[in-house]
Motif scaffolding. Structure first.
Motif, PDB file in Angstrom:
ATOM      1  N   THR A  11       0.892  -1.438   0.289  1.00 42.95           N
ATOM      2  CA  THR A  11      -0.101   0.037  -0.112  1.00 42.95           C
ATOM      3  C   THR A  11       0.895   1.004  -0.094  1.00 42.95           C
ATOM      4  O   THR A  11       1.648   1.117   0.764  1.00 42.95           O
ATOM      5  CB  THR A  11      -1.434   0.260   1.047  1.00 42.95           C
ATOM      6  OG1 THR A  11      -1.408  -1.258   1.410  1.00 42.95           O
ATOM      7  CG2 THR A  11      -1.749   1.369   1.542  1.00 42.95           C
ATOM      8  N   ASP A  13      -0.194   5.027   0.687  1.00 44.77           N
ATOM      9  CA  ASP A  13      -0.872   6.204   1.156  1.00 44.77           C
ATOM     10  C   ASP A  13      -0.681   7.225   0.234  1.00 44.77           C
ATOM     11  O   ASP A  13      -1.717   8.217   0.025  1.00 44.77           O
ATOM     12  CB  ASP A  13      -0.705   6.823   2.736  1.00 44.77           C
ATOM     13  CG  ASP A  13      -0.879   5.294   3.283  1.00 44.77           C
ATOM     14  OD1 ASP A  13      -1.947   4.100   2.660  1.00 44.77           O
ATOM     15  OD2 ASP A  13      -0.983   5.401   4.211  1.00 44.77           O
ATOM     16  N   THR A  31      -1.940  -1.769  -3.439  1.00 46.90           N
ATOM     17  CA  THR A  31      -3.383   0.059  -3.162  1.00 46.90           C
ATOM     18  C   THR A  31      -2.217   1.444  -3.703  1.00 46.90           C
ATOM     19  O   THR A  31      -1.318   1.248  -2.460  1.00 46.90           O
ATOM     20  CB  THR A  31      -4.245  -0.455  -2.019  1.00 46.90           C
ATOM     21  OG1 THR A  31      -4.964  -0.777  -1.765  1.00 46.90           O
ATOM     22  CG2 THR A  31      -5.054   0.934  -1.843  1.00 46.90           C
ATOM     23  N   THR A  33      -3.365   4.377  -2.895  1.00 44.94           N
ATOM     24  CA  THR A  33      -4.853   5.322  -2.052  1.00 44.94           C
ATOM     25  C   THR A  33      -4.505   6.654  -2.599  1.00 44.94           C
ATOM     26  O   THR A  33      -5.530   7.268  -3.351  1.00 44.94           O
ATOM     27  CB  THR A  33      -4.244   5.853  -1.272  1.00 44.94           C
ATOM     28  OG1 THR A  33      -4.277   4.194  -0.190  1.00 44.94           O
ATOM     29  CG2 THR A  33      -5.343   6.328  -0.808  1.00 44.94           C
ATOM     30  N   LEU A  34      -3.340   7.742  -3.453  1.00 44.53           N
ATOM     31  CA  LEU A  34      -3.276   8.980  -4.232  1.00 44.53           C
ATOM     32  C   LEU A  34      -2.847   8.796  -5.164  1.00 44.53           C
ATOM     33  O   LEU A  34      -1.901   9.470  -6.117  1.00 44.53           O
ATOM     34  CB  LEU A  34      -2.821   9.953  -2.971  1.00 44.53           C
ATOM     35  CG  LEU A  34      -3.948  10.158  -1.920  1.00 44.53           C
ATOM     36  CD1 LEU A  34      -3.255  10.960  -1.140  1.00 44.53           C
ATOM     37  CD2 LEU A  34      -5.297  10.430  -2.482  1.00 44.53           C
ATOM     38  N   THR A  57      -5.905  -2.260  -6.888  1.00 40.33           N
ATOM     39  CA  THR A  57      -6.508  -0.557  -6.599  1.00 40.33           C
ATOM     40  C   THR A  57      -5.716   0.715  -6.812  1.00 40.33           C
ATOM     41  O   THR A  57      -5.330   0.710  -5.420  1.00 40.33           O
ATOM     42  CB  THR A  57      -7.436  -0.500  -5.539  1.00 40.33           C
ATOM     43  OG1 THR A  57      -8.018  -2.058  -4.518  1.00 40.33           O
ATOM     44  CG2 THR A  57      -8.451   0.700  -5.214  1.00 40.33           C
ATOM     45  N   ALA A  58      -6.101   1.716  -7.284  1.00 38.64           N
ATOM     46  CA  ALA A  58      -5.928   3.261  -8.022  1.00 38.64           C
ATOM     47  C   ALA A  58      -6.159   4.050  -7.663  1.00 38.64           C
ATOM     48  O   ALA A  58      -8.051   4.130  -8.153  1.00 38.64           O
ATOM     49  CB  ALA A  58      -4.600   3.346  -8.172  1.00 38.64           C
ATOM     50  N   ARG A  59      -5.934   5.554  -7.388  1.00 40.62           N
ATOM     51  CA  ARG A  59      -6.983   6.483  -7.282  1.00 40.62           C
ATOM     52  C   ARG A  59      -6.775   6.970  -9.188  1.00 40.62           C
ATOM     53  O   ARG A  59      -7.358   7.238  -9.699  1.00 40.62           O
ATOM     54  CB  ARG A  59      -6.377   7.594  -6.695  1.00 40.62           C
ATOM     55  CG  ARG A  59      -7.295   8.628  -6.455  1.00 40.62           C
ATOM     56  CD  ARG A  59      -7.372  10.172  -6.776  1.00 40.62           C
ATOM     57  NE  ARG A  59      -5.480  10.668  -7.376  1.00 40.62           N
ATOM     58  CZ  ARG A  59      -4.503  11.544  -6.997  1.00 40.62           C
ATOM     59  NH1 ARG A  59      -5.096  12.280  -5.854  1.00 40.62           N
ATOM     60  NH2 ARG A  59      -3.082  11.804  -7.550  1.00 40.62           N
ATOM     61  N   THR A  90     -10.672   4.305  -8.787  1.00 42.16           N
ATOM     62  CA  THR A  90     -11.415   5.061  -7.911  1.00 42.16           C
ATOM     63  C   THR A  90     -12.101   6.263  -8.272  1.00 42.16           C
ATOM     64  O   THR A  90     -12.667   6.958  -7.467  1.00 42.16           O
ATOM     65  CB  THR A  90     -10.838   5.206  -6.541  1.00 42.16           C
ATOM     66  OG1 THR A  90     -10.061   5.423  -6.020  1.00 42.16           O
ATOM     67  CG2 THR A  90     -11.185   3.166  -6.229  1.00 42.16           C
TER      68      THR A  90
END
Length: 168
Positions: A11, A13, A31, A33-34, A57-59, A90
Protein backbone atom coordinates in the motif's frame (compact mmCIF):
# COMPACT_ATOMS: atom_id res chain seq x y z
CA UNK A 1 10.90 -8.30 -7.03
CA UNK A 2 8.65 -9.68 -4.29
CA UNK A 3 8.08 -13.41 -3.76
CA UNK A 4 6.06 -14.94 -0.92
CA UNK A 5 4.71 -18.37 -0.06
CA UNK A 6 1.45 -16.79 1.11
CA UNK A 7 -0.24 -13.42 0.49
CA UNK A 8 1.44 -10.18 -0.59
CA UNK A 9 0.00 -6.75 0.32
CA UNK A 10 1.51 -3.42 -0.72
CA UNK A 11 0.00 0.00 0.00
CA UNK A 12 1.16 3.52 -0.87
CA UNK A 13 -0.85 6.19 0.95
CA UNK A 14 0.70 8.86 -1.31
CA UNK A 15 2.28 8.56 -4.75
CA UNK A 16 2.49 5.77 -7.29
CA UNK A 17 3.45 2.11 -7.04
CA UNK A 18 5.78 0.78 -9.72
CA UNK A 19 5.81 -3.02 -10.01
CA UNK A 20 8.70 -5.15 -11.23
CA UNK A 21 7.35 -8.59 -10.32
CA UNK A 22 5.15 -9.88 -7.50
CA UNK A 23 4.63 -13.61 -6.96
CA UNK A 24 2.40 -14.98 -4.19
CA UNK A 25 1.34 -18.46 -3.17
CA UNK A 26 -2.16 -17.18 -2.40
CA UNK A 27 -3.35 -13.61 -3.10
CA UNK A 28 -1.91 -10.22 -4.08
CA UNK A 29 -3.36 -6.89 -2.95
CA UNK A 30 -1.78 -3.65 -4.22
CA UNK A 31 -3.27 -0.24 -3.35
CA UNK A 32 -2.13 3.23 -4.46
CA UNK A 33 -4.50 5.39 -2.42
CA UNK A 34 -3.53 8.68 -4.10
CA UNK A 35 -1.70 7.48 -7.19
CA UNK A 36 -1.26 4.90 -9.94
CA UNK A 37 -0.02 1.32 -10.32
CA UNK A 38 2.39 0.89 -13.24
CA UNK A 39 4.97 -1.45 -14.75
CA UNK A 40 8.62 -0.85 -13.82
CA UNK A 41 9.90 -2.54 -16.99
CA UNK A 42 9.25 -2.23 -20.70
CA UNK A 43 8.77 -5.98 -21.14
CA UNK A 44 6.21 -8.70 -21.77
CA UNK A 45 7.03 -10.72 -18.61
CA UNK A 46 4.59 -11.41 -15.78
CA UNK A 47 4.31 -8.56 -13.29
CA UNK A 48 1.79 -10.53 -11.20
CA UNK A 49 1.63 -14.26 -10.47
CA UNK A 50 -0.69 -15.66 -7.78
CA UNK A 51 -2.63 -18.81 -7.01
CA UNK A 52 -5.59 -16.69 -5.87
CA UNK A 53 -7.16 -13.30 -6.54
CA UNK A 54 -4.99 -10.36 -7.62
CA UNK A 55 -6.53 -7.08 -6.41
CA UNK A 56 -5.27 -3.72 -7.67
CA UNK A 57 -6.81 -0.45 -6.47
CA UNK A 58 -5.59 3.00 -7.52
CA UNK A 59 -6.95 6.51 -7.58
CA UNK A 60 -5.50 7.00 -11.08
CA UNK A 61 -4.43 4.63 -13.88
CA UNK A 62 -3.55 0.97 -13.61
CA UNK A 63 -0.96 0.28 -16.29
CA UNK A 64 -0.32 2.66 -19.14
CA UNK A 65 2.94 4.22 -17.94
CA UNK A 66 6.30 2.46 -18.24
CA UNK A 67 9.81 3.48 -19.23
CA UNK A 68 10.81 3.65 -22.90
CA UNK A 69 7.79 1.59 -24.12
CA UNK A 70 9.55 -0.06 -27.09
CA UNK A 71 8.67 -3.70 -26.32
CA UNK A 72 5.24 -2.96 -24.86
CA UNK A 73 3.93 0.21 -26.57
CA UNK A 74 0.61 0.04 -24.68
CA UNK A 75 2.54 -0.22 -21.38
CA UNK A 76 0.20 -2.89 -20.03
CA UNK A 77 0.61 -4.68 -16.71
CA UNK A 78 1.22 -8.38 -17.43
CA UNK A 79 -0.54 -11.20 -15.55
CA UNK A 80 0.52 -14.86 -15.51
CA UNK A 81 -1.72 -17.38 -17.29
CA UNK A 82 -4.72 -18.35 -15.19
CA UNK A 83 -4.83 -15.08 -13.23
CA UNK A 84 -7.99 -13.85 -11.52
CA UNK A 85 -8.04 -10.03 -11.48
CA UNK A 86 -9.96 -7.40 -9.52
CA UNK A 87 -8.77 -3.93 -10.64
CA UNK A 88 -10.34 -0.57 -9.79
CA UNK A 89 -9.45 3.01 -10.67
CA UNK A 90 -11.42 4.94 -8.05
CA UNK A 91 -11.34 8.48 -9.52
CA UNK A 92 -10.06 8.83 -13.08
CA UNK A 93 -7.69 6.57 -14.96
CA UNK A 94 -7.43 3.94 -17.65
CA UNK A 95 -6.80 0.26 -16.92
CA UNK A 96 -4.50 -1.65 -19.31
CA UNK A 97 -3.97 -5.39 -18.78
CA UNK A 98 -2.18 -8.19 -20.65
CA UNK A 99 -2.95 -11.83 -19.84
CA UNK A 100 -0.04 -14.08 -20.75
CA UNK A 101 -2.60 -16.89 -21.10
CA UNK A 102 -6.20 -17.22 -19.96
CA UNK A 103 -7.39 -14.48 -17.61
CA UNK A 104 -10.51 -13.96 -15.49
CA UNK A 105 -11.69 -10.38 -14.98
CA UNK A 106 -13.57 -10.88 -11.72
CA UNK A 107 -14.31 -7.16 -11.19
CA UNK A 108 -12.51 -4.57 -13.33
CA UNK A 109 -13.85 -1.02 -13.23
CA UNK A 110 -12.93 2.62 -13.60
CA UNK A 111 -15.06 5.57 -12.55
CA UNK A 112 -13.78 7.64 -15.49
CA UNK A 113 -11.52 5.92 -18.01
CA UNK A 114 -11.06 3.18 -20.58
CA UNK A 115 -10.32 -0.51 -20.05
CA UNK A 116 -8.06 -2.36 -22.50
CA UNK A 117 -7.41 -6.09 -22.07
CA UNK A 118 -5.37 -8.34 -24.36
CA UNK A 119 -4.84 -12.03 -23.62
CA UNK A 120 -3.07 -15.02 -25.14
CA UNK A 121 -5.90 -17.27 -23.90
CA UNK A 122 -9.57 -17.16 -22.99
CA UNK A 123 -10.89 -13.98 -21.40
CA UNK A 124 -13.65 -14.51 -18.84
CA UNK A 125 -15.20 -11.11 -18.16
CA UNK A 126 -17.43 -11.51 -15.11
CA UNK A 127 -17.81 -7.79 -14.30
CA UNK A 128 -16.07 -5.12 -16.43
CA UNK A 129 -17.30 -1.50 -16.34
CA UNK A 130 -15.77 1.69 -17.77
CA UNK A 131 -17.49 4.85 -16.58
CA UNK A 132 -16.97 8.42 -17.68
CA UNK A 133 -17.77 9.77 -21.13
CA UNK A 134 -16.54 9.97 -24.72
CA UNK A 135 -13.58 7.69 -25.39
CA UNK A 136 -14.12 5.62 -22.26
CA UNK A 137 -14.35 2.23 -23.97
CA UNK A 138 -13.92 -1.39 -23.00
CA UNK A 139 -11.73 -3.36 -25.43
CA UNK A 140 -11.32 -7.13 -24.94
CA UNK A 141 -9.03 -8.95 -27.39
CA UNK A 142 -7.80 -12.53 -27.22
CA UNK A 143 -5.38 -14.05 -29.70
CA UNK A 144 -6.08 -17.66 -28.61
CA UNK A 145 -9.37 -18.87 -27.21
CA UNK A 146 -12.67 -17.11 -26.84
CA UNK A 147 -14.35 -14.53 -24.64
CA UNK A 148 -17.03 -15.35 -22.08
CA UNK A 149 -18.73 -12.10 -21.04
CA UNK A 150 -21.24 -11.90 -18.21
CA UNK A 151 -21.38 -8.12 -17.56
CA UNK A 152 -19.41 -5.69 -19.75
CA UNK A 153 -20.42 -2.01 -20.02
CA UNK A 154 -18.75 1.23 -21.08
CA UNK A 155 -19.64 4.91 -21.12
CA UNK A 156 -18.79 4.95 -24.83
CA UNK A 157 -18.37 1.56 -26.59
CA UNK A 158 -17.54 -2.10 -25.99
CA UNK A 159 -15.41 -4.05 -28.47
CA UNK A 160 -14.73 -7.79 -28.13
CA UNK A 161 -12.44 -9.65 -30.53
CA UNK A 162 -11.57 -13.35 -30.37
CA UNK A 163 -9.02 -14.21 -33.07
CA UNK A 164 -9.39 -17.97 -32.52
CA UNK A 165 -12.56 -18.68 -30.56
CA UNK A 166 -16.16 -17.80 -29.82
CA UNK A 167 -17.65 -14.84 -27.98
CA UNK A 168 -20.51 -15.66 -25.63
Amino acid sequence: LVTAANAVTATADAGDITVGSITAGTTINVTATLGSINDAQDDLLADFTAAGLITLTARDEIGGTAPAAANDPAQKLEFAAGSQVDASSTTAGNITIRGLGAITLVDVDTVDGAIDVVAAGQITATDVQAGGGAGDNVVLNTTTGGIVATLVTAANAVTATADAGDIT
